[in-house]
Design an enzyme around this catalytic site. Sequence first.
Site, short mmCIF file in Angstrom:
data_model
loop_
_atom_site.label_atom_id
_atom_site.label_comp_id
_atom_site.label_asym_id
_atom_site.label_seq_id
_atom_site.Cartn_x
_atom_site.Cartn_y
_atom_site.Cartn_z
N GLU A 227 0.81 -1.20 0.00
CA GLU A 227 0.00 0.00 0.00
C GLU A 227 0.85 1.26 0.00
O GLU A 227 1.99 1.26 0.45
CB GLU A 227 -0.93 0.03 1.24
CG GLU A 227 -2.06 -0.97 1.21
CD GLU A 227 -1.68 -2.34 1.74
OE1 GLU A 227 -0.48 -2.54 2.02
OE2 GLU A 227 -2.56 -3.18 1.87
N HIS A 406 -10.64 23.88 4.90
CA HIS A 406 -11.46 25.07 4.66
C HIS A 406 -11.50 25.40 3.17
O HIS A 406 -12.58 25.64 2.60
CB HIS A 406 -10.88 26.24 5.45
CG HIS A 406 -11.54 27.56 5.18
ND1 HIS A 406 -12.40 28.16 6.06
CD2 HIS A 406 -11.45 28.40 4.10
CE1 HIS A 406 -12.83 29.30 5.55
NE2 HIS A 406 -12.26 29.48 4.36
N GLU A 407 -10.34 25.40 2.53
CA GLU A 407 -10.29 25.77 1.11
C GLU A 407 -11.00 24.74 0.23
O GLU A 407 -11.76 25.10 -0.67
CB GLU A 407 -8.84 25.95 0.66
CG GLU A 407 -8.09 27.06 1.36
CD GLU A 407 -8.84 28.38 1.34
OE1 GLU A 407 -9.61 28.64 0.39
OE2 GLU A 407 -8.66 29.16 2.29
N GLU A 435 -17.96 30.94 3.67
CA GLU A 435 -16.87 30.93 4.65
C GLU A 435 -17.26 30.12 5.88
O GLU A 435 -16.43 29.41 6.47
CB GLU A 435 -16.51 32.36 5.04
CG GLU A 435 -15.97 33.23 3.91
CD GLU A 435 -14.69 32.68 3.30
OE1 GLU A 435 -13.95 31.96 4.00
OE2 GLU A 435 -14.43 32.99 2.13
#
EC number: 3.4.24.-
Length: 600
Positions: A227, A406-407, A435
């Site tokens: 893996e 967040h992005e 946001e």
Amino acid sequence: MVASKRFLTSVLIAVTYSSVASAFQAKEDAFSHSTHRVRHISRELTVETYHPESSYETFTEGLAPRDYELDARAPRDLNSTALAFVQDRLGVDASSVGFKSGYTDRREKFAWVKQYHRGIPFVNAVANVAWKDDKVVAFGNSFVKPKTIAASRPTIPASSIIAKVEAAFDGKYNNWPISLNYLARPDGSAALVHAVQVQNEEVNSWFEVYVDAHSGEILSVTDFVAEATYKVLPLHKRAITEGLETVVDPQDTLASPSGWHSTGTTSFTTTEGNNVVSYKSSVSSTTSQSSSDLVFNYTYSPADAPSATANLNAARVNAFYIINAVHDLAYRYGFTETAFNFQQNNFGKGGKANDRVRISVQDSSGTNNANFATPADGQSGQCRMYIWTYTTPNRDGSLENDIIVHEMTHGITNRMTGGGTGSCLQTTEAGGLGEGWSDALASWTEQKSGTITDFVLGDYVTNNPKGIRTNPYSTSKTTNPLTYGSIKSLTAVHRIGEVWANTLHNVYAALVAEHGWSATAKTNPDGTEGNIVYLHLFLDALRLQPCNPTFLTARTAWIQADANRYGGANKCLLWKAFASRGLGVNAANKVDNFDVPAGC
């Protein structure tokens, strides 16, 4: 987009076992890690493999010599000695055992013995013996006593199963001789199986597949490929201060059927794949694996500048890992090809392809921020991660997971709102909601238990325990007093987003308090726990709400999402949570209302 207080920018065939042996059921309510493994071969094929539980004995100084022991003065053949020991120890006859392999290493000797029936070996029943100074010091075995054993003469010829296996495993038969074996099953039976090997060099897959020689059913599989390994911040960690870890094979092949390093037609040994390419300066400037396998082992040194070679490589690897991880978990909850996600190859599942995320680490176009551009479905999302200059040495936003999450969430909410146009979160209020969703999902990924704690974002890059928001997200109105009415005096989308994120923090807390918390929510969306319910409603509401939603329409979409998925089971709970932050049933025009519907 992340912004600090100082820098605000614009911008199956499912193969499952119907039962398990009663002894196993007595031990576990669910399949055990020690005997079972679920392998997601593709979206259409999941194989649950079974290996009989092993017993294991050690003898410290070694067993007293007997006629089956090796004699140092006149060494017996390792083969016959091992077979004699296993027969004696397990009380089986000579026809039930066969030598598999063995070797000598100085004062130690090792042998492996397979179980047989009518001259046919068991593929998953084996014994191992170890000697030191010609005394047995260890013995393990997974031999079985089947309740039923299939007839030893196959009724389906081996040649007839090749095409089926090639299609199921997206590979080609490699001409290794097909063997006939017995396979111990968890229900106590033994199936007769053909073992056929298939490979796909494009995606680096190599399987040995076990097909029932009487029914033609695929029963089990061995995966020969090691893996992929990444030294990163696991998704539940916030920042480098919590420590890098090595994660092995983290991809979810339901969401990423060809893994993270292949588009299905082209394979990569760099931070590039079907969902994302992570680079600096240009998309060809990626990080390569650090060994002959897919091992990305780069250690970040906070004492050195982010631009140091090892640090740059670590940042690219972590960014690659996080975007992929969010892609996979969001896929499980509905951000799929038909919901306009980001993939280079959509595997014929709908939506437009050729739009994997491009994430530029240590981007030179800015500092103290990050952003994500979301064009319409079919064009790549572009994430830019910057260096933060509040400390010496500077800090890298790619080593704070909540910023990357967040992005990436901007990409999800912009795509799912408005049908993949990427243009339906354009008003100030809708931008503020965007946001807020991004902060809220970052918080969700980093929850480690059902205990509800306050959440702070951006504390590592700023070296400030308060982070980059005005208040921690909290259920306490003392800690965070923001309500719906607060947005009346706010104009910056990040500040408006704080109101929505804190509202959702309270919704999350209410659902977890009511339904509990699942530690496997990132990979299993089928549970009833509160964090699972929350994320379903989170994504479901995105596709229900109108273009450029408001706080009120976004709230209403959550209530409808619950009605759609859960029959309104959480209606009152949701209303109470929203109302606790001013979004009650009569809220309007940015004026708080704390009322809930009649009956709640």
